[in-house]
Design an enzyme around this catalytic site. Structure first.
Site, PDB file in Angstrom:
ATOM      1  N   ASP A  65       0.694  -1.138  -6.385  1.00 25.66           N
ATOM      2  CA  ASP A  65       0.563  -1.101  -7.624  1.00 25.66           C
ATOM      3  C   ASP A  65      -0.399  -2.551  -8.219  1.00 25.66           C
ATOM      4  O   ASP A  65       0.284  -3.354  -7.435  1.00 25.66           O
ATOM      5  CB  ASP A  65       1.891  -0.886  -8.410  1.00 25.66           C
ATOM      6  CG  ASP A  65       2.565   0.119  -8.341  1.00 25.66           C
ATOM      7  OD1 ASP A  65       1.992   1.104  -8.023  1.00 25.66           O
ATOM      8  OD2 ASP A  65       3.637   0.310  -8.786  1.00 25.66           O
ATOM      9  N   ASP A 121       5.518  12.105 -15.408  1.00 25.84           N
ATOM     10  CA  ASP A 121       6.490  10.924 -15.339  1.00 25.84           C
ATOM     11  C   ASP A 121       7.467  10.990 -16.348  1.00 25.84           C
ATOM     12  O   ASP A 121       7.271  11.369 -17.470  1.00 25.84           O
ATOM     13  CB  ASP A 121       5.966   9.536 -15.604  1.00 25.84           C
ATOM     14  CG  ASP A 121       4.823   9.263 -14.546  1.00 25.84           C
ATOM     15  OD1 ASP A 121       4.879   9.651 -13.336  1.00 25.84           O
ATOM     16  OD2 ASP A 121       3.678   8.853 -14.961  1.00 25.84           O
TER      17      ASP A 121
END
Length: 245
Positions: free
Chosen positions: A8, A129
């Site tokens: 990330d 998500d």
């Protein structure tokens, strides 16, 4: 099952978040290139990258680092975060990225999903998500009223072949993936399902294998040492030789 170690990116650094909260971001590795090298030496073939700045800005922010990783390693990269236009999709896929992940666009711009799948087929993945079963968007800063299974079925109709599912409440917590939600999803659609969020150990990898999923993304567990990447990849390889996949 494919193991995809995760990087990330926020402000050019490798970070991890807890439950998608940007205020929890903390640096977990020296830099993306050397981290990717470590993953590759452990046997990884794929790398899952999220441009966290891009997710909020709605356009690529850390793409230069992504391309450096591509140049420096033999890893295939799937990238998510801020991919909201055909121009951005073309930009990544024409510069060597193997797969792009549409997140907020899947919810807010179905035309983009359809058009990109028509153009690039399996190189388009959708990230779903969810928080309490409802789909979140805009870098997880907004939650919709759309059920995750409902969105997945819609994506399947559009021709999407890969769905990356994250239970936000498990992400970055090392509490194990949401096996029940993943199993429901895997049975609801014919798409390849990639589990993301909560993987904490080799036992979790074994549980995901039992669900016969396509892939598993591992982040925090690798950086803390809770999961040995080489062992996880070996376990998945053993399952393949046993004729399960």
């Amino acid at each position: 099952m494919v193991i995809l170690p995760a990087i990330d990116l926020k402000d050019g650094e490798c970070v991890r978040l807890v439950k998608g909260d940007y205020s929890t971001a903390h640096k977990v590795a020296q830099d993306a290139v050397s981290t990717a090298r470590v993953f590759e030496s452990a046997g990884a073939k794929w790398l899952h990258v999220v441009d966290l700045n891009g997710a909020k800005a709605a356009h690529p922010v850390n793409s230069e680092i992504v391309f450096k990783v591509l140049q420096d390693s033999g890893l295939k990269i799937e990238i998510g975060g801020g991919i909201r236009s055909m121009e951005t999709i073309d930009f990544y896929l024409s510069n060597g990225v193997s797969r792009v992940i549409l997140g907020s666009s899947a919810l807010n711009d179905p035309h983009l999903v359809k058009k990109s799948v028509q153009s690039y087929g399996e190189r388009i993945a959708v990230g779903i998500d969810a928080l309490n079963g409802k789909v979140a968007a805009q870098g997880w800063t907004e939650t919709s009223t759309v059920d995750y299974l409902e969105l997945a079925k819609r994506m399947e109709q559009y021709g999407v072949k890969h769905i990356i599912f994250t239970d936000i409440s498990r992400d970055g917590t090392l509490t194990g993936p949401n096996l029940e939600m993943l199993d429901r999803l895997n049975h609801a659609v014919s798409c390849h399902i990639i589990a993301s969020g909560g993987v904490s150990s080799l036992a979790d990898i074994a549980d995901l294998l039992d669900l016969k999923l396509y892939g598993a993304i591992c982040g925090k567990s690798l950086y803390t040492g809770a999961l040995d990447l080489k062992a996880a990849i070996a376990l998945c390889g053993e399952e393949k030789t046993n004729g399960m996949y």
